[in-house]
Design an enzyme around this catalytic site. Sequence first.
Site, PDB file in Angstrom:
ATOM      1  N   ASN A 120       0.996  -1.216   0.085  1.00 17.92           N
ATOM      2  CA  ASN A 120       0.030   0.084  -0.008  1.00 17.92           C
ATOM      3  C   ASN A 120       0.762   1.186   0.083  1.00 17.92           C
ATOM      4  OD1 ASN A 120      -2.853  -0.402  -0.166  1.00 17.92           O
ATOM      5  ND2 ASN A 120      -2.547  -1.625   1.965  1.00 17.92           N
ATOM      6  N   HIS A 172      -8.166   1.738  -5.284  1.00 21.19           N
ATOM      7  CA  HIS A 172      -8.322   0.934  -4.020  1.00 21.19           C
ATOM      8  C   HIS A 172      -8.189   1.945  -2.759  1.00 21.19           C
ATOM      9  CE1 HIS A 172      -7.766  -2.166  -1.172  1.00 21.19           C
ATOM     10  NE2 HIS A 172      -6.721  -1.546  -0.641  1.00 21.19           N
TER      11      HIS A 172
END
EC number: 1.1.1.37
Length: 308
Positions: A120, A172
């Site tokens: 991430n 996302h």
Amino acid sequence: MTKIAFIGVGKIGQTIAFNTIMDGYADEVMIYDIIPELPEKFEHELRHALASKRLKVELLSTNNLDDVAGADIVVITAGKPRKPGMSRRDLFVDNAKIMMDLANKLPKKNHGAVYIMVSNPVDMMASVFARYSREFVISTGDQVETMRLRAYIAKKLKIPVYRVNGFVGGEHGEDAVVLWSTVTVNGKPFSEDLGVTKAEVEDYVKKIPGEIIRVMGGTTWGPGTIIAELIRAVALNENKVMSIATPRQFEDEIIHVSVPTVVGSSIGPSLENLLDEKDRWNLMASMKDFYNVYKENLKHLETSIQAQ
């Protein structure tokens, strides 16, 4: 012969690797992590599990990135984890530096592999890795949000989850958008008359990761299983439709934003043209927002590198 490499085996990396290996289709799996002894001890755990299942998978564990060579698929989970109260974008600079280093090293011995980004903020890390490696990279994107969407609707309506279809797209995380023109229940378009509202579904999809992180310290089991399914689709050429982020040109950058896409040994086509006008507009808005934030983050990255 299917050869898969896992770069980083923290909690999420271990979960993805375990699910992948227990599927039994991989011929060889390479496990890399920077932490001394971690790959080796994880390999022992995997061997014990393989023995129980009577499966044969060749395993290589290493702290030396040069040992990772000849992979068909490279799964990248390395990086700092997201902590409670932290957005994925807060992670950008630190993890982007890791991606730049990996982008410089991995392709030398794994050129032509399919790179699957998990670290991430995942779509931005995929874009950074692609920018500096010039390799083909996909991000796990919104496939996790897609499964959260389906699971929630199924639970609320008290029906089996296989009766719910539909996808989430865009970036996302907190800015993901439900692609309502794709959502069906029992084969029919979603309707709030069923007993659950769009706002309620969207709120759940956006907030549940933070709630899980607050209590459990991270999201592991759901993503670990879902991402292993993505790896399987690529490795076995399953041609499944999944909401992943693939590279696309947007102004002067290659960026990664999720749309429903056919996933097999080759990636595509996307089903973007099948979306209704509102969903396409929401996707374009997400791309513009992603691009603007990504460009700003690249400036911060360059400033940080110059200050070292």
